[in-house]
Design an enzyme around this catalytic site. Structure first.
Site, PDB file in Angstrom:
ATOM      1  N   TYR A  41       0.779  -1.235   0.000  1.00  0.00           N
ATOM      2  CA  TYR A  41       0.000   0.000   0.000  1.00  0.00           C
ATOM      3  C   TYR A  41       0.813   1.288   0.000  1.00  0.00           C
ATOM      4  O   TYR A  41       0.246   2.363  -0.180  1.00  0.00           O
ATOM      5  CB  TYR A  41      -0.979  -0.021   1.185  1.00  0.00           C
ATOM      6  CG  TYR A  41      -2.007  -1.118   1.027  1.00  0.00           C
ATOM      7  CD1 TYR A  41      -3.075  -0.969   0.154  1.00  0.00           C
ATOM      8  CD2 TYR A  41      -1.881  -2.317   1.719  1.00  0.00           C
ATOM      9  CE1 TYR A  41      -4.007  -1.978  -0.028  1.00  0.00           C
ATOM     10  CE2 TYR A  41      -2.809  -3.340   1.556  1.00  0.00           C
ATOM     11  CZ  TYR A  41      -3.868  -3.164   0.678  1.00  0.00           C
ATOM     12  OH  TYR A  41      -4.783  -4.174   0.501  1.00  0.00           O
ATOM     13  N   PHE A  95     -10.206  -4.391  10.584  1.00  0.00           N
ATOM     14  CA  PHE A  95     -11.368  -4.227   9.721  1.00  0.00           C
ATOM     15  C   PHE A  95     -11.006  -4.519   8.280  1.00  0.00           C
ATOM     16  O   PHE A  95      -9.830  -4.634   7.943  1.00  0.00           O
ATOM     17  CB  PHE A  95     -11.962  -2.815   9.862  1.00  0.00           C
ATOM     18  CG  PHE A  95     -10.985  -1.693   9.627  1.00  0.00           C
ATOM     19  CD1 PHE A  95     -10.784  -1.176   8.364  1.00  0.00           C
ATOM     20  CD2 PHE A  95     -10.259  -1.162  10.690  1.00  0.00           C
ATOM     21  CE1 PHE A  95      -9.890  -0.137   8.149  1.00  0.00           C
ATOM     22  CE2 PHE A  95      -9.371  -0.108  10.496  1.00  0.00           C
ATOM     23  CZ  PHE A  95      -9.178   0.390   9.229  1.00  0.00           C
TER      24      PHE A  95
END
Length: 419
Positions: free
Chosen positions: A129, A419
């Site tokens: 990322y 999450f």
């Protein structure tokens, strides 16, 4: 021969395509591809039009991406609107075709247009990322407690401060948990919001998996009767050759808003009959836990890794949302290959800890990528360290040390959630 990508359609998922999207999601995470209808129906509660993206090749979903509304706590306690990224997969047949880049680019642009200040994610793999402007902003650690070595009094029967620990059920957690988490979130940089669905999933009221094992729930109440902490844990069934119990309690999550509550809950876990090990689950890297024990060496770090990654979408609002440890000013030159928020900015921190940020033409003190700014933003990392690693550049001698005086925090940020 390079695979063709022009025939692969990246777009929002429609509700009739949700089952196919879920199959691709499970395939990417190496789970059983097809889920029962009742589980699929439960998962539909996460379907928000426009926030689920998929890549479709010949009518089949081959990559998945989901984002949802979230708030992230900045240094000082201010909630910041965030674009939470999750459920990112690319099927093994379609790797290295730019599908993640297409989905990420689309989602971040939409988040910027909505007015989100940052994007967030929990990275399954470290190298992915950074190229999208994310930087690791919090870290987490897991301890394993060797209970017999702690030096704790085995005769302990409850907190000595007048408080008490009570076993409760999932319904109680759904009633008491949200307010307790909000109290934690208001003071914990790096913490994120939890919606009603989160609490239902955490207590089995809604189930995303075919099987679900009910955990134990316990709460700590102060002498005044106020709930100040809770813990959710499970235990295995392991007996040694000499008919001695060797069971492990595995903490799913533990929330405490006072040191007394935190101490009492760890003490409770170490006092349960038959439990000889406690696995703490993911905790802050500077957690108080080891020093609650007479022998801190009984709690050994078994895992430590990056946790919450942040992508800044609006430098001005991000820097103005947080507070600062000392007064001062700093000019930062921010490079953003994604084209969302690059530029040169003047940060000015006041005596009261508030800050203002404005675009400027002044000469830069520090030059850095937007991902490195995210790494510094929550106060965990040192600009001096990043400069030594060649990840940021001092344009003015001593600028990194000056940045640390402004940005670093006395306690490390922590995100309790995945999450």
């Amino acid at each position: 021969m390079t695979p063709r990508t022009d025939a692969i359609d990246v777009r929002p998922v429609t509700e009739p395509e949700f089952a196919d999207w879920t199959r691709a999601l499970n395939t990417g995470f190496l789970r059983e591809p097809t889920v029962p209808d009742d589980v699929l129906d439960a998962r539909r509660s996460q379907f928000v039009p426009g926030r689920l993206l998929g890549a479709f090749d010949g009518g089949r979903c081959v990559a998945t991406f989901r984002s949802f509304e979230q708030e992230l706590t900045a240094v000082g306690g201010a909630p910041v609107p965030a674009d939470a990224v999750s459920n990112v997969t690319v099927s093994p047949t379609h790797r290295r075709r730019g599908l993640l880049t297409r989905m990420m680019t689309r989602d971040l642009a939409a988040a910027k247009d909505r007015g989100d200040v940052v994007a967030t994610l929990i990275a399954a793999e470290y190298p992915i990322y950074g190229r999208y402007g994310f930087g690791p902003a919090t870290w987490a650690a897991e301890w394993t407690i060797d209970v017999p070595r702690t030096g704790l009094d085995p005769r302990w029967a409850g907190p000595e401060d007048g408080g008490r620990v009570d076993l409760v059920d999932g319904e109680d957690i759904r009633k008491l948990g949200p307010e307790l988490h909000e109290r934690l979130r208001r003071v914990q940089p790096g913490a994120v919001s939890r919606d009603e669905l989160w609490w239902k999933l955490a207590t089995g009221a809604v189930r995303f998996w075919a099987s679900w094992n009910e955990p134990f729930y316990a709460v700590y109440r102060s002498a005044a009767g106020e709930v100040e902490g809770m813990v959710v844990y499970q235990a295995d069934d392991n007996w040694g050759d000499g008919k001695q119990p060797l069971n492990t309690a595995s903490v799913k999550w533990l929330t405490a808003v006072t040191p007394a509550a935190e101490r009492a809950l760890w003490r409770y876990l170490c006092s349960i009959d038959w439990i000889t090990r406690v696995k703490t689950g993911w905790r802050a890297p500077d957690d108080l836990l080891p020093f609650f024990l007479p022998d801190p060496r009984a709690a050994a770090i078994t895992t430590q890794a990056d946790w919450l990654w942040v992508r800044i979408l609006d430098v001005v609002r991000a820097l103005e949302a947080r507070t600062y440890e000392a007064p001062g000013s700093l000019v930062v030159e921010v490079s953003d290959r994604g084209g969302l928020t690059g530029g040169r900015y003047l940060l000015e921190a006041s005596e009261d800890g508030t800050g203002s940020c404005t675009p400027t033409t002044r000469s830069a003190d520090l030059a850095l990528e937007v991902g490195e700014l995210a790494t510094l933003w929550l106060g965990d990392e040192s600009a001096v360290r990043l400069a030594a690693l060649g990840r940021i550049r001092e344009e003015r001698a001593g600028a990194a040390r000056k940045a640390d005086a402004l940005l670093r925090t006395s306690r490390r940020p922590w995100c309790p959630d995945v999450f």
